[in-house]
Design an enzyme around this catalytic site. Structure first.
Site, PDB file in Angstrom:
ATOM      1  N   GLY A  51       0.685  -1.174   0.015  1.00  0.00           N
ATOM      2  CA  GLY A  51       0.028   0.205   0.197  1.00  0.00           C
ATOM      3  C   GLY A  51       0.780   1.088  -0.012  1.00  0.00           C
ATOM      4  O   GLY A  51       0.357   2.151   0.701  1.00  0.00           O
ATOM      5  N   HIS A  52       2.090   1.150  -0.787  1.00  0.00           N
ATOM      6  CA  HIS A  52       2.789   2.282  -1.008  1.00  0.00           C
ATOM      7  C   HIS A  52       3.510   2.451  -2.024  1.00  0.00           C
ATOM      8  O   HIS A  52       3.670   1.023  -2.803  1.00  0.00           O
ATOM      9  CB  HIS A  52       3.611   2.673   0.302  1.00  0.00           C
ATOM     10  CG  HIS A  52       4.399   1.186   0.617  1.00  0.00           C
ATOM     11  ND1 HIS A  52       5.441   0.821   0.048  1.00  0.00           N
ATOM     12  CD2 HIS A  52       4.286   0.337   1.475  1.00  0.00           C
ATOM     13  CE1 HIS A  52       5.858  -0.095   0.395  1.00  0.00           C
ATOM     14  NE2 HIS A  52       5.426  -0.498   1.418  1.00  0.00           N
ATOM     15  N   ALA A  53       4.237   3.525  -2.567  1.00  0.00           N
ATOM     16  CA  ALA A  53       5.420   3.324  -3.585  1.00  0.00           C
ATOM     17  C   ALA A  53       6.608   3.873  -3.004  1.00  0.00           C
ATOM     18  O   ALA A  53       6.643   4.616  -2.058  1.00  0.00           O
ATOM     19  CB  ALA A  53       4.694   4.092  -4.637  1.00  0.00           C
ATOM     20  N   ARG A  98       2.339  -0.758  -4.796  1.00  0.00           N
ATOM     21  CA  ARG A  98       2.401  -2.431  -4.765  1.00  0.00           C
ATOM     22  C   ARG A  98       1.454  -2.652  -3.521  1.00  0.00           C
ATOM     23  O   ARG A  98       1.425  -1.824  -2.565  1.00  0.00           O
ATOM     24  CB  ARG A  98       3.606  -2.824  -4.500  1.00  0.00           C
ATOM     25  CG  ARG A  98       4.215  -3.150  -3.121  1.00  0.00           C
ATOM     26  CD  ARG A  98       4.870  -1.685  -2.474  1.00  0.00           C
ATOM     27  NE  ARG A  98       5.796  -0.950  -3.556  1.00  0.00           N
ATOM     28  CZ  ARG A  98       7.031  -1.193  -3.804  1.00  0.00           C
ATOM     29  NH1 ARG A  98       7.588  -2.069  -3.127  1.00  0.00           N
ATOM     30  NH2 ARG A  98       7.544  -0.188  -4.632  1.00  0.00           N
TER      31      ARG A  98
END
Ligand code: TYD
Length: 136
Positions: A51-53, A98
């Site tokens: 839940g981040h990039a 992702r």
């Protein structure tokens, strides 16, 4: 750039009746120097991670045991990968959102990273990430 630059890398595998062996060398089997290794384990069923990039970080994600899915999104395209072999790694480049889910019980997700942990390298807000990639 983008999800199409992310791919499964087949790692060396030394088959042996005593047990198989796989190795990963920085700059050889992954296109970066490995500065950090971390792993997710004891993941409860139904959990979602990621839940981040990352702004700059490159990673290789390996299912060391069990299986899970990795959903990649570059703001335009999305791709889902199912990882279930310890001799395959998923290369995830920078500026890719992702999400990891579908963890099987007892699964272990190992991540090789191109840099040390740095919270300022994260986009943790999807709308902020979209705003940035849509003007790149
Ligand atoms: P996070 O990267 O959000 O985990 P995931 O992508 O697997 O869901 O990290 C979770 C927490 O762990 C967060 O507080 C930062 C911390 N952390 C470190 O201190 N060092 C690390 O190398 C990593 C990956 C996370």
């Amino acid at each position: 750039m983008g999800v199409n630059s992310c791919k499964i890398i087949e790692l060396p595998k030394i088959n042996d009746p005593r047990g198989n062996l796989t190795f990963i060398e920085g700059g050889q089997h992954v296109p970066f120097d490995i500065k950090r290794v971390y792993y997710l384990y004891d993941v409860p069923g139904g959990s979602e991670r990621g839940g981040h990039a990352h702004k700059e970080l490159h990673q290789l994600i390996v299912a060391m045991s069990g299986s899970f899915d990795v959903l990649l999104n570059d703001g335009k395209e999305e791709k889902r990968f199912h990882l279930n072999r310890s001799y395959y790694g998923l290369l995830v480049n920078n500026m890719i959102w992702r999400e990891l889910d579908n963890f099987s019980s007892g699964s272990v997700c190992m991540v090789l990273a191109s840099n040390l942990y740095d919270e300022s390298d994260y986009y943790r807000n999807y709308d902020e990430f979209l705003n940035v990639v849509n003007v790149l």
